[in-house]
Write a protein that holds these residues in place. Structure first.
Motif, short mmCIF file in Angstrom:
data_model
loop_
_atom_site.label_atom_id
_atom_site.label_comp_id
_atom_site.label_asym_id
_atom_site.label_seq_id
_atom_site.Cartn_x
_atom_site.Cartn_y
_atom_site.Cartn_z
N VAL A 118 0.81 -1.21 0.00
CA VAL A 118 0.00 0.00 0.00
C VAL A 118 0.85 1.27 0.00
CG1 VAL A 118 -0.29 0.16 2.52
CG2 VAL A 118 -2.07 1.05 0.99
N LEU A 119 2.00 1.25 0.64
CA LEU A 119 2.84 2.44 0.68
C LEU A 119 3.43 2.73 -0.71
CD1 LEU A 119 4.55 1.68 4.07
CD2 LEU A 119 2.95 3.54 3.64
N HIS A 120 3.88 1.68 -1.39
CA HIS A 120 4.36 1.87 -2.76
C HIS A 120 3.23 2.30 -3.68
CE1 HIS A 120 8.52 0.75 -2.50
NE2 HIS A 120 8.26 -0.42 -1.95
N LEU A 121 2.06 1.67 -3.50
CA LEU A 121 0.92 1.99 -4.37
C LEU A 121 0.51 3.45 -4.23
CD1 LEU A 121 -1.22 1.05 -6.38
CD2 LEU A 121 -2.61 0.31 -4.43
N ALA A 122 0.48 3.95 -3.00
CA ALA A 122 0.12 5.35 -2.78
C ALA A 122 1.07 6.27 -3.53
CB ALA A 122 0.15 5.67 -1.28
N LYS A 123 2.36 5.97 -3.49
CA LYS A 123 3.35 6.80 -4.18
C LYS A 123 3.23 6.66 -5.69
CE LYS A 123 7.31 7.51 -2.26
NZ LYS A 123 7.40 9.00 -2.16
N ALA A 183 -6.53 2.77 3.65
CA ALA A 183 -5.20 3.29 3.99
C ALA A 183 -4.68 4.21 2.90
CB ALA A 183 -4.24 2.13 4.23
N LEU A 184 -4.94 3.87 1.65
CA LEU A 184 -4.51 4.73 0.53
C LEU A 184 -5.04 6.15 0.71
CD1 LEU A 184 -4.96 2.78 -2.83
CD2 LEU A 184 -2.86 3.77 -1.94
N LYS A 185 -6.29 6.25 1.06
CA LYS A 185 -6.88 7.58 1.21
C LYS A 185 -6.22 8.37 2.32
CE LYS A 185 -11.35 6.10 -0.67
NZ LYS A 185 -12.80 5.98 -0.43
N GLN A 186 -5.85 7.68 3.38
CA GLN A 186 -5.12 8.36 4.46
C GLN A 186 -3.76 8.86 3.95
OE1 GLN A 186 -6.25 9.01 7.65
NE2 GLN A 186 -8.20 8.25 6.87
N LEU A 187 -3.06 8.01 3.23
CA LEU A 187 -1.74 8.38 2.73
C LEU A 187 -1.81 9.53 1.73
CD1 LEU A 187 -0.45 4.74 2.27
CD2 LEU A 187 0.57 6.44 3.81
N TRP A 188 -2.88 9.59 0.96
CA TRP A 188 -3.04 10.65 -0.05
C TRP A 188 -3.48 11.98 0.55
CZ3 TRP A 188 -6.25 7.14 -3.78
CH2 TRP A 188 -5.38 6.40 -4.58
N THR A 189 -4.23 11.94 1.64
CA THR A 189 -4.90 13.16 2.10
C THR A 189 -4.35 13.72 3.41
OG1 THR A 189 -6.61 11.86 3.23
CG2 THR A 189 -7.05 12.51 0.95
N GLU A 190 -3.61 12.92 4.17
CA GLU A 190 -3.12 13.37 5.47
C GLU A 190 -1.62 13.64 5.42
OE1 GLU A 190 -5.09 13.99 7.98
OE2 GLU A 190 -6.91 13.20 7.02
N GLU A 191 -1.19 14.72 6.07
CA GLU A 191 0.24 15.00 6.11
C GLU A 191 0.98 13.94 6.93
OE1 GLU A 191 3.41 18.56 7.25
OE2 GLU A 191 1.25 18.94 7.26
N ASP A 216 -1.19 -2.06 8.87
CA ASP A 216 -0.88 -1.44 10.16
C ASP A 216 0.41 -0.65 10.05
OD1 ASP A 216 -1.23 -0.95 12.95
OD2 ASP A 216 0.28 -2.48 13.39
N PHE A 217 0.30 0.68 10.17
CA PHE A 217 1.51 1.49 10.23
C PHE A 217 1.26 2.71 11.10
CE2 PHE A 217 -0.61 2.46 6.13
CZ PHE A 217 -0.84 3.82 6.24
N ASP A 218 2.30 3.08 11.85
CA ASP A 218 2.27 4.28 12.67
C ASP A 218 2.41 5.51 11.78
OD1 ASP A 218 1.94 2.93 15.08
OD2 ASP A 218 4.09 2.53 15.24
N PRO A 219 2.31 6.74 12.34
CA PRO A 219 2.35 7.94 11.51
C PRO A 219 3.54 7.97 10.56
CG PRO A 219 1.69 8.53 13.71
CD PRO A 219 2.06 7.08 13.76
N VAL A 220 3.25 8.28 9.30
CA VAL A 220 4.28 8.35 8.26
C VAL A 220 4.05 9.59 7.41
CG1 VAL A 220 4.50 5.83 8.15
CG2 VAL A 220 2.94 7.01 6.58
N PHE A 221 5.11 10.02 6.73
CA PHE A 221 5.01 11.04 5.70
C PHE A 221 5.06 10.34 4.34
CE2 PHE A 221 7.13 13.25 9.26
CZ PHE A 221 6.18 14.25 9.49
N SER A 222 4.14 10.66 3.48
CA SER A 222 4.10 10.04 2.15
C SER A 222 3.85 11.12 1.11
CB SER A 222 2.97 8.99 2.09
OG SER A 222 2.90 8.42 0.80
N TRP A 223 4.85 11.36 0.29
CA TRP A 223 4.76 12.37 -0.76
C TRP A 223 5.25 11.74 -2.07
CZ3 TRP A 223 2.67 17.11 0.44
CH2 TRP A 223 2.53 17.39 1.80
N PRO A 224 4.79 12.28 -3.23
CA PRO A 224 3.95 13.46 -3.38
C PRO A 224 2.50 13.15 -3.05
CG PRO A 224 4.28 12.42 -5.51
CD PRO A 224 5.13 11.66 -4.53
N LYS A 225 1.73 14.21 -2.80
CA LYS A 225 0.29 14.07 -2.72
C LYS A 225 -0.28 14.19 -4.14
CE LYS A 225 0.35 13.90 1.77
NZ LYS A 225 0.27 12.57 2.41
#
Length: 276
Positions: free
Chosen positions: A91-96, A142-150, A160-169
Motif C-alpha cells: 500500500v505504501l508503494h501503491l500510494a506513491k 489506507a490509501l486515502k489516508q496516505l493521499w490526504t493526510e500530512e 498497520d503502520f504508525d504515523p508516516v510522511f508520504s509524498w507526493p500528494k
C-alpha cells in the motif's frame, strides 16, 4: 456517454508511448491498462473466461510504467488501471505510484481496482485468497489516508503502520478517483464504502446496472458514475448503454503490434461516431 480504450499492453503490443497519442488523437477520453505481476506455472486456478489462459496475460507491462509513458505523450486523456490487483500491491508503494502518476499527468490518473482471481498469483505475494476482499478494503482505506493526510497512520487487521510522511500528494482533490471493478455482493459493498465509480465488465446486463444504481441510491449514493469495461461492438448495445445513462464505455483493444492496433483503433473511433 464517453468512449475509452482498455487493453493489455505487453512487450509484443503497440508501445504505450505510441498508444497514448493514438487514443487521444482519435477522440477517446481515456486509456485503461490491465496488470498481472506474473503467472504461476502451476496454473491451478481456472481462467474465468474458460479454456487456456491467453498469451497476453503472461506478458503485461507494469501498469504504472505504461501509463506514465502514455501520459508523457498526451495532454487530455485519463490514464487508469483496469484493474490494479490490490491484494498484490504494497500500500505504501501503491500510494506513491498513483500520486506520482497523477502528478506527471497533471491530474489525469484513475485507479481501477479489484481483488483478483488467480489464487496462486496472490499467494506468491503473501496474500491469502480467503481474505483478499478484506485486505483490499483496508488497503483502499489506507490509501486515502496516505493521499490526504500530512501524517498518515492506519491500524487494521491487515494493514498497520504508525504515523508516516508520504509524498507526493495527488494533484486531484481529495485524491484520484477509485473505480471499483466487479459485480459480486462484496465488490458492491466495496464500491459503496470505498469507491468513486463502478467498473463493471461487459456482459453485465443493463437490468443489473439499473438494479445496482437503485441499490446505491437507497444507501445515499445516487450519483456514482459507471464505466463499462470492454464493451461490445454492437451499435444497438452501445445505444442501449447511452440511453441507460452510462458515463463511459471502453472498447477492448486487441494486443497487437502498432500497425494492426492503429487499424483497430480506427474502427472503434468510427463506431463511436455512430453513437455520438
Amino acid at each position: 456517454m464517453e468512449f475509452g480504450i482498455a487493453t493489455f499492453v505487453t512487450d509484443e503490443s503497440i508501445r504505450p508511448d505510441r498508444l497514448g497519442p493514438a487514443v487521444e488523437e482519435r477522440g477517446f477520453d481515456s486509456l485503461f491498462v490491465t496488470e498481472h505481476s506474473h503467472i504461476p506455472a502451476s496454473r491451478e486456478t481456472p481462467f474465468p473466461g474458460g479454456g487456456d489462459l491467453p498469451r497476453r496475460y503472461y506478458r503485461t507491462l507494469d501498469p504504472f510504467v505504461a501509463l506514465t509513458a502514455a501520459a508523457a505523450h498526451t495532454s487530455r486523456i485519463l490514464v487508469g488501471t483496469g484493474i490494479a490487483l490490490i491484494p498484490q500491491r504494497d500500500v505504501l508503494h501503491l500510494a506513491k505510484e498513483v500520486a506520482s502518476l497523477d502528478l506527471v499527468s497533471n491530474g489525469r490518473a484513475v485507479l481501477g481496482v479489484g481483488s483478483g482471481w488467480n489464487r496462486e498469483e496472490m499467494r506468491n505475494h503473501g496474500a491469502d485468497p480467503k481474505t483478499r476482499g478484506a485486505l483490499t478494503n483496508e488497503r483502499l482505506a489506507a490509501l486515502k489516508q496516505l493521499w490526504t493526510e500530512e501524517r498518515a497512520e492506519f491500524h487494521g487487521e491487515f494493514v498497520d503502520f504508525d504515523p508516516v510522511f508520504s509524498w507526493p500528494k495527488p494533484v486531484q482533490r481529495p485524491h484520484p478517483p477509485i473505480y471499483v471493478g466487479g459485480e459480486t455482493a462484496p465488490a458492491l459493498e466495496r464500491l459503496l464504502h470505498h469507491g468513486d465509480a463502478w467498473f463493471p465488465r461487459v456482459g453485465t446486463p443493463l437490468a443489473r446496472i439499473r438494479e445496482v444504481r437503485e441499490w446505491l441510491a437507497e444507501r445515499g449514493r445516487p450519483d456514482v458514475p459507471v464505466t463499462l469495461f470492454g464493451t461490445e461492438r454492437d451499435v444497438a448495445a452501445l445505444n442501449g448503454y447511452a440511453e441507460a445513462g452510462l458515463d463511459r464505455v471502453t472498447f477492448l483493444l486487441s494486443t497487437k503490434p502498432e500497425a494492426e492496433a492503429l487499424t483497430e483503433l480506427d474502427s472503434f473511433a468510427e463506431l463511436a461516431q455512430k453513437i455520438r
